[in-house]
Enzyme design. Sequence first.
Site, PDB file in Angstrom:
ATOM      1  N   LYS A 150     -15.925  72.976-119.174  1.00  0.00           N
ATOM      2  CA  LYS A 150     -16.189  71.759-118.432  1.00  0.00           C
ATOM      3  C   LYS A 150     -16.750  70.692-119.368  1.00  0.00           C
ATOM      4  CE  LYS A 150     -20.675  71.645-118.659  1.00  0.00           C
ATOM      5  NZ  LYS A 150     -21.260  70.541-119.426  1.00  0.00           N
TER       6      LYS A 150
ATOM      7  N   TYR B 264     -23.242  69.375-114.017  1.00  0.00           N
ATOM      8  CA  TYR B 264     -23.791  70.585-113.403  1.00  0.00           C
ATOM      9  C   TYR B 264     -24.338  70.287-112.013  1.00  0.00           C
ATOM     10  CZ  TYR B 264     -23.646  73.366-117.708  1.00  0.00           C
ATOM     11  OH  TYR B 264     -23.236  74.069-118.815  1.00  0.00           O
TER      12      TYR B 264
END
Length: 390
Positions: A150, A238
């Site tokens: 990511k 996140y």
Amino acid sequence: MSHSENETDLDRRKLLVAAGLAPLAFSAGRAFAQESRGQPLPQGAVLPEPPANQMRWAIVGLGSFAIGQVIPGFGDAQRSRMTAFVSGNPDKARDLGARFGVSKFYGYDNFDEIARNEEIDCVYIVLPVGLHAEYTIRALKAGKHVLCEKPMASTSAECEAMVAAAKANNRQLGVAYRVHFEPTNLEAQRRIKAGELGTMRHVQCDHGFNANPQFPPHKWRLEKALAGGGSMFDIGIYGLNTSLMMTEGDAPVEVSAVYSYPRDDTRFAEVEGGIDWRLRLASGISVQGSSSYCYSPYISRQRYFGSQASIEMQPATTYDDNNLILQGNARIDVGAGNPLGQFAAQIDGFSDAARANTPHRTTGEMGLRDLRLIEAMYRSADAGGAVVKV
């Protein structure tokens, strides 16, 4: 790329730690050794699949996140094993290969030759963000399933091209949102789904650290060509993804954001150094977050507020130190298991998806969704905090 480092000279101390890393949970390798000596297995221990039955992986990029987290994660994986390394540093690749039983190596110049290697089923892209799209698409065209770190890519357009390449080549594409496999976060998700908080009202999340441009793992994060974007791409994602994990099925409808960093700070000539943002979900739940390269010390915090109780997690999304406090009629400190297991669980989860050629828990479409939301945040912040429909 999860707190990962660009490929720099091999840090010998870190390599030795990685090579000897033994997660606190009873590993598959130790379970096999104990069983072979005729000793009883601990409760819950599971033997790994025979190597011939395991999915075979190539690791692309050998920075410190790959060395310190991804590669040791295979030590506890039960249905996955490494068979190839891809690196711009041949000496580093061979050194690691000797330690972890990997004997096939590629550089970035001959990467496409993986198409001819039948000992590679899956590819894990652990490169700086600016390289994600190129190497993901090349791996998919080579006929391999791909798990990409990511954030998925630098732009939503790149994400769309990656999703299209997966479909065109009939391969699975996942994004390495490891929190979806982390025990404490899974316990929080279970309690939220079970209604222990009552009706969810609000989510708050804060993630950040103080970026040091003299530190190589931070330096590349401040360069747009490699990082793709700023703090929201790297650390703030996140909070965004985990919040949506906990409110699964409740889609964002509006986004607003403002930049929140010193505009004269020379560290942030190319990328944003901090952003405060808000989502409104279809149900009316608000999600409020902050992301920063100016926070000290490192912060990773998630809070979930319901009509009957609340959950606080601090730290919330780290590699090895997460906790959960449930506050209702009484305060309960919840222990949910060893967070180091998230890496093996993510790897084996993707192996299962690749073997069945069915979607992974954290799909490319999820990564595309998140990039679109981050782009909407930046559009809002550029317009002084205007609400953007999504």
